[in-house]
Write a protein that holds these residues in place. Structure first.
Motif: not given
Length: 263
Positions: A182-209
């Motif tokens: 959120k902070h980086l978006r405030m800083e970089l948005g005026p420079k036309r850099v989009r910043v997005s945070a993707i927040a998944p719920g439970v995903v079936s990946t090896e991370l759980q292993s």
């Protein structure tokens, strides 16, 4: 019988001419994101430590008509990341998409004093993410100010805002990612850099292993039995959509949940 559409449907090649970097690309969300972006036309640099897996993924992408470069690197090593950037720029060009995906999840009761696991999560989920931003930031700003779209995508988690037993350190690292974005978006948005945070719920990946805590294992196994979990390609398709939007449109934060997950 009605056939449901899937997230893996062949996308339009709407990322032609853009170079993308994906960390943690050897498996899970990272690997599927690399495939998604390549299918959309981006030249994709694959970053992770497991060289053999990266080479296999690069070959698969090339076979499917995409362009990929395997760049084995430890994202916690700043010097290795700077060297990786030089290779990427020389082989593919300056990146205009950076997907900060590398991470680890090691839940455990705080009273167990597993400080080595605490530090590992901080090193990978926070410090390495910051190193990746540091290394590629100037490239993103250059892409944005030159008139093209530029995207920094940070993979957070629903755990960054919801409460889950024994996940305190992991959740804290993901809360950092969300708030930082959120902070980086405030800083970089005026420079036309989009910043997005993707927040998944439970995903079936090896991370759980990697999870060793019995309580967390039981909760994750119960979730897998009680609901249809997200798949890595579901998250990848969402990332592909986010970075393919017109450059004046920035999805600041996207929460992706299994339909049946309520917490």
């Amino acid at each position: 019988m009605t056939t449901q559409p899937t997230a893996s449907a062949t996308p339009a090649r709407d990322l032609e001419g853009r170079v993308a970097v994906v960390t943690g690309a050897s498996s899970g969300i990272g690997a599927e994101t690399a495939r998604e972006l390549a299918a959309r036309g981006a030249a994709v640099a694959l970053l992770a430590r497991r060289a053999e897996r990266l080479e296999e993924l690069a070959a698969r992408i090339e076979k499917d008509g995409g362009r990929a470069l395997a760049v084995p690197a430890d994202v916690t090593d700043a010097a290795a990341m700077r060297a990786a950037r030089e290779t990427i720029v020389a082989e593919l060009g300056r990146p205009a998409i950076v997907v900060n995906n590398a991470g680890v999840m090691l839940p455990a009761p705080i009273e167990q004093h597993l400080t080595d696991q605490w530090q590992r999560q901080i090193d990978l989920n926070i410090s390495a993410l910051m190193t990746t931003i540091d290394v590629f930031l100037d490239d993103l700003v250059a892409a944005g100010t030159a008139g093209g779209p530029a995207d920094l995508v940070n993979i957070s988690s629903i755990a960054g805002e919801n409460l889950f037993g024994n996940f305190a350190v992991y959740s804290g690292t993901k809360a950092f990612v969300t708030h930082l974005s959120k902070h980086l978006r405030m800083e970089l948005g005026p420079k036309r850099v989009r910043v997005s945070a993707i927040a998944p719920g439970v995903v079936s990946t090896e991370l759980q292993s990697h999870v060793t805590d019995p309580g967390a294992q039981e909760w994750l196994e119960g979730a897998a039995q009680s609901m249809e979990l997200l798949q890595p390609e579901d998250v990848a398709a969402t990332i592909g959509f986010v970075v393919s939007l017109p450059r004046h449109v920035n999805l600041e934060r996207v929460v992706i949940m299994p339909t049946e997950q309520t917490a």
